[in-house]
Design an enzyme around this catalytic site. Structure first.
Site, PDB file in Angstrom:
ATOM      1  N   GLY A  99      10.528  25.159  22.642  1.00 21.55           N
ATOM      2  CA  GLY A  99      10.172  24.193  22.959  1.00 21.55           C
ATOM      3  C   GLY A  99      10.856  22.541  21.944  1.00 21.55           C
ATOM      4  N   GLY A 103       9.121  16.537  19.971  1.00 16.41           N
ATOM      5  CA  GLY A 103       7.912  16.572  19.313  1.00 16.41           C
ATOM      6  C   GLY A 103       7.375  17.891  17.968  1.00 16.41           C
ATOM      7  N   GLY A 105       8.352  21.290  18.070  1.00 19.86           N
ATOM      8  CA  GLY A 105       9.747  22.282  17.821  1.00 19.86           C
ATOM      9  C   GLY A 105      10.555  21.404  17.620  1.00 19.86           C
ATOM     10  N   ASN A 178       6.742  28.150  20.253  1.00 19.79           N
ATOM     11  CA  ASN A 178       6.251  26.753  20.422  1.00 19.79           C
ATOM     12  C   ASN A 178       5.777  25.908  21.710  1.00 19.79           C
ATOM     13  OD1 ASN A 178       5.101  24.138  19.087  1.00 19.79           O
ATOM     14  ND2 ASN A 178       7.816  23.622  20.803  1.00 19.79           N
ATOM     15  N   TYR A 238      -6.195  24.842  28.727  1.00 19.17           N
ATOM     16  CA  TYR A 238      -5.590  25.002  27.876  1.00 19.17           C
ATOM     17  C   TYR A 238      -6.069  25.598  26.582  1.00 19.17           C
ATOM     18  CZ  TYR A 238      -2.494  22.778  23.818  1.00 19.17           C
ATOM     19  OH  TYR A 238      -1.893  22.659  22.343  1.00 19.17           O
ATOM     20  N   VAL A 273      -1.376  15.864  18.030  1.00 18.52           N
ATOM     21  CA  VAL A 273      -0.873  14.998  17.676  1.00 18.52           C
ATOM     22  C   VAL A 273      -0.580  14.057  18.406  1.00 18.52           C
ATOM     23  CG1 VAL A 273       1.589  14.593  16.798  1.00 18.52           C
ATOM     24  CG2 VAL A 273       0.206  17.092  15.636  1.00 18.52           C
TER      25      VAL A 273
END
Length: 343
Positions: A99, A103, A105, A178, A238, A273
């Site tokens: 990933g 972002g 990663g 990630n 999540y 984030v």
């Protein structure tokens, strides 16, 4: 019954005592005498704790132990602490990051490249992944960063990434799981990617890096979240997947497994984030009510940058705490959180 207990507590023929069913039933328990009122009296073999010393199994756990306000020594007995020994040298390490096209990663890749690591950017988005690698290669050199397409729900894809990394960059020292999504409307997909990707990658790393499998040891970092350590009403699916990652890390990150495999397992638990993940999560929110609440909540978020989280990753790797769960929040120093109940 009281008289019988008194007899077997105070003496008698040792052979007959050991053969007695009553002795066998009570031999491994604290031996007690009873007075005529049925109250317990301690014998020389036992001690009744004063009220102030007795552990309370009904008392609620203090949230401080879950949220990091207590020290490591306060929250875990010596036998349960997992330190993992030496820290690692990032320079020269070969790292796979799933990933990593964008972002967090990508921020991880940039931070580790700055510290002298070689990086394989693995992502399902081939177009964005290749574009990211082109930019990183321009700064760090073509020999230090590559892209390989990867769907983390596929065993074959993971193995292909690993093999390509070894071929082009050298033996893998670190795997950073990630890749993740926030999709409350398709819980099975969220669990398959968030938890399944970490599970699949971690098990492959143990197979490829484990000293018991002919490897040289290494490190696995699974990216969880601060909501993997506390309640998250806005994203229960999540949050559940991130809690499971913490459980995986604390279990495989126990020194019992480290002594066998030579592979450390750690977790990074950042706060929210403002990345594409958060934006996309709102499109697949748990309910319309959550969308409204989450929009208001997100607008008040403190500014936690991907670069700050990446610095937390560097800290986690360099300190090398096996089984460690490091939280990164805005305007705070990163801190470790221990399990509320010691193992």
């Amino acid at each position: 019954m009281s008289a019988q207990l008194a007899i077997y507590s105070r003496g008698g023929n040792q052979h007959h005592r050991r053969q007695s069913p009553l002795y066998r039933a009570t031999a491994h328990r604290p031996q007690l005498l009873f007075d005529r009122g049925g109250k317990r009296k301690p014998t020389r073999h036992s001690r009744i704790l004063p009220t102030t010393e007795r552990p309370s199994h009904s008392s609620p756990l203090k949230m401080g132990s879950c949220l990091g306000s207590q020290s490591k020594e306060q929250t875990q007995p010596e036998s349960d602490r997992t330190t993992g020994g030496k820290s690692m040298e990032i320079k020269g390490s070969v790292v796979i990051i799933t990933g990593a096209a964008r972002g967090l990663g990508r921020a991880f890749a940039e931070a580790l490249l700055d510290h002298g690591a070689k990086i394989c950017v693995a992502d399902i988005d081939s177009e964005q992944g290749q574009a990211t690698v082109t930019e990183l290669q321009a700064k760090h050199g073509e020999d230090n960063v590559i892209f390989v397409s990867c769907n983390v729900t596929s065993d074959d894809d993971f193995k292909t990434v690993w093999d390509a990394t070894v071929e082009k960059l050298g033996p893998v020292n670190v795997l950073i799981n990630n890749a993740g999504i926030g999709n409350e409307q398709e819980w099975d997909k969220t669990v398959a990617i968030n938890l399944g990707g970490c599970m699949r990658g971690t098990l492959l790393a143990l197979e490829r890096m484990g000293t018991n499998k002919g490897g040289s040891g290494g490190v696995v970092v699974n990216i969880s979240s601060i909501v993997g350590l506390k309640a998250n009403p806005f994203g229960p699916v999540y949050s559940a997947s991130k809690h499971a990652i913490v459980g995986l890390v604390r279990s495989l990150g126990h020194d019992f497994h480290l002594k066998i495999s030579g592979v450390k397992v750690q977790a990074l638990c950042p706060s929210l984030v403002k990345t594409e993940l958060l934006v996309n999560s709102m499109k697949k929110a748990f309910s319309p009510e959550v969308v409204q609440a989450l929009s208001k909540f997100a607008s008040g978020l403190k500014d936690l940058t991907a670069e700050t989280v990446a610095n937390g990753l560097v800290k986690l790797l360099e300190e090398g705490r096996n089984g460690g769960c490091l939280v990164v929040e805005a305007e705070k120093d990163p801190y470790y959180v221990e399990a509320p109940v010691p193992s």
